[in-house]
Design an enzyme around this catalytic site. Structure first.
Site, PDB file in Angstrom:
ATOM      1  N   ASP A  67       0.837  -1.207   0.000  1.00 43.61           N
ATOM      2  CA  ASP A  67       0.000   0.000   0.000  1.00 43.61           C
ATOM      3  C   ASP A  67       0.871   1.256   0.000  1.00 43.61           C
ATOM      4  OD1 ASP A  67       0.971  -0.263   2.567  1.00 43.61           O
ATOM      5  OD2 ASP A  67      -0.964  -0.543   3.512  1.00 43.61           O
ATOM      6  N   ASN A 136      -6.909  -0.010  14.297  1.00 42.85           N
ATOM      7  CA  ASN A 136      -8.341  -0.248  14.072  1.00 42.85           C
ATOM      8  C   ASN A 136      -8.588  -1.594  13.390  1.00 42.85           C
ATOM      9  OD1 ASN A 136      -7.298   0.228  11.573  1.00 42.85           O
ATOM     10  ND2 ASN A 136      -8.686   1.908  11.028  1.00 42.85           N
ATOM     11  N   HIS A 138      -7.077  -2.569  10.619  1.00 44.23           N
ATOM     12  CA  HIS A 138      -6.894  -2.605   9.159  1.00 44.23           C
ATOM     13  C   HIS A 138      -5.719  -3.499   8.790  1.00 44.23           C
ATOM     14  CE1 HIS A 138      -4.115   1.240   8.890  1.00 44.23           C
ATOM     15  NE2 HIS A 138      -3.421   0.180   9.184  1.00 44.23           N
ATOM     16  N   GLU A 143      -9.615  -0.697   5.456  1.00 44.50           N
ATOM     17  CA  GLU A 143     -10.131  -0.139   6.706  1.00 44.50           C
ATOM     18  C   GLU A 143     -11.404  -0.868   7.137  1.00 44.50           C
ATOM     19  OE1 GLU A 143      -8.134   1.728   8.135  1.00 44.50           O
ATOM     20  OE2 GLU A 143      -7.638   3.587   7.116  1.00 44.50           O
TER      21      GLU A 143
HETATM   22  C1  F6R Z   1       1.613  -0.423   6.090  1.00 45.98           C
HETATM   23  C2  F6R Z   1       0.346  -1.162   6.262  1.00 45.98           C
HETATM   24  C3  F6R Z   1      -0.426  -1.011   7.513  1.00 45.98           C
HETATM   25  C4  F6R Z   1       0.413  -1.296   8.749  1.00 45.98           C
HETATM   26  C5  F6R Z   1      -0.392  -1.111  10.022  1.00 45.98           C
HETATM   27  C6  F6R Z   1       0.479  -1.286  11.257  1.00 45.98           C
HETATM   28  O1  F6R Z   1       2.163  -0.711   4.813  1.00 45.98           O
HETATM   29  O2  F6R Z   1      -0.078  -1.855   5.403  1.00 45.98           O
HETATM   30  O3  F6R Z   1      -1.552  -1.856   7.472  1.00 45.98           O
HETATM   31  O4  F6R Z   1       0.900  -2.604   8.667  1.00 45.98           O
HETATM   32  O5  F6R Z   1      -0.962   0.152  10.058  1.00 45.98           O
HETATM   33  O6  F6R Z   1       1.426  -0.257  11.275  1.00 45.98           O
HETATM   34  P1  F6R Z   1       2.673  -0.309  12.248  1.00 45.98           P
HETATM   35  O7  F6R Z   1       3.458  -1.499  11.871  1.00 45.98           O
HETATM   36  O8  F6R Z   1       3.444   0.972  11.999  1.00 45.98           O
HETATM   37  O9  F6R Z   1       2.132  -0.414  13.625  1.00 45.98           O
END
Ligand code: F6R
Length: 241
Positions: A67, A136, A138, A143
């Site tokens: 992403d 959340n 995701h 989301e």
């Molecule tokens: C980032 C992504 C997000 C993160 C998630 C956790 O490429 O796809 O889904 O994996 O927001 O983020 P961190 O690892 O920073 O806690």
């Protein structure tokens, strides 16, 4: 979904990295997708070290970006592209054609989605995907409420994601949209490693395990596929029974 709990973050990362290494050793031209964000940073380091030690060879491997924040480029510290290149791709000697990654600066997001979908049609399904978990729930930028039918798509980011995003950036950003692989593509991966670290993830990890699979908490959907495992350190497993 099998849950693996490790005493600390370094051991968690070694174990997650071993999944990727096993996949590439079994299939050198495997299609690998690893999330950006903070969680996999130790996995990147472990994989770079494994290549250095000769335990794996990424020279035929294909890498797919999960992403990106719309509007941000590699020049923007904290963009997914910047993080993944800085911690991983720049440290392996990859050729450009080994990487397919969303261009966050695209002025034609739908065409960018189609470009990445075409790449997945040619090279997919993903052989191994390593996912983080958002606060959340995701996964990627899918989301709460995301459709199971989505392939690559543009997303209006949830308020939680926008609030959390400030941790990545050194200047104030107003990120409102993301571009991401969809749940359909993610859940079709041959191996899924859902990964979380630290006390702050304990709540969402417990929800992921205990809540029935629901689009309201996308990380719970990973439980619906047999090829998925949850990898957490002790701190992130704190609220599990
Ligand atoms: C980032 C992504 C997000 C993160 C998630 C956790 O490429 O796809 O889904 O994996 O927001 O983020 P961190 O690892 O920073 O806690």
């Amino acid at each position: 979904m099998k849950t693996h709990i490790f005493p600390d973050y370094p051991q968690l990362c070694q174990a997650v990295a071993q999944n990727v290494i096993n996949c590439v050793n079994a299939k050198p031209n495997a299609l690998i997708c690893i999330a950006g964000g903070d969680t996999p940073l130790g996995v990147f380091a472990a994989l770079v070290e494994a290549q250095k030690q000769g335990h794996v060879d990424f020279s035929h491997t294909q890498f797919l970006g999960l992403d990106e924040w719309l509007g941000l480029s590699k020049a923007d510290k904290g963009s997914c592209r910047e993080m993944v290149w800085h911690h991983f791709f720049d440290k392996l000697t990859l050729r450009d054609k080994q990487i397919c990654f969303f261009d966050g600066l695209t002025t034609h997001p739908q065409e960018e989605c189609q470009r990445v979908d075409r790449y997945i049609d040619q090279h997919g399904p993903i052989d191994c995907i390593v996912l983080g978990i958002g606060m959340n729930g995701h996964i990627g930028f899918n989301e709460p409420g995301a459709s199971l039918d989505n392939t690559c798509h543009v997303i209006d980011l949830d308020a939680v994601t926008q609030a959390v995003s400030v941790k990545y950036f050194d200047t104030q950003r107003n990120v409102q949209q993301g571009i991401s692989l969809g749940l359909k593509t993610i859940l079709a991966a041959k191996k899924i490693v859902l990964m979380a670290s630290g006390e702050k993830k304990a709540g969402i990890v417990a929800q992921t395990v205990n809540h029935p699979a629901s689009r309201d908490i996308p990380s719970t959907l990973v439980k619906t596929v047999t090829q998925a495992s949850l990898y957490v350190d002790k701190a992130a497993a704190n609220a599990l029974e």
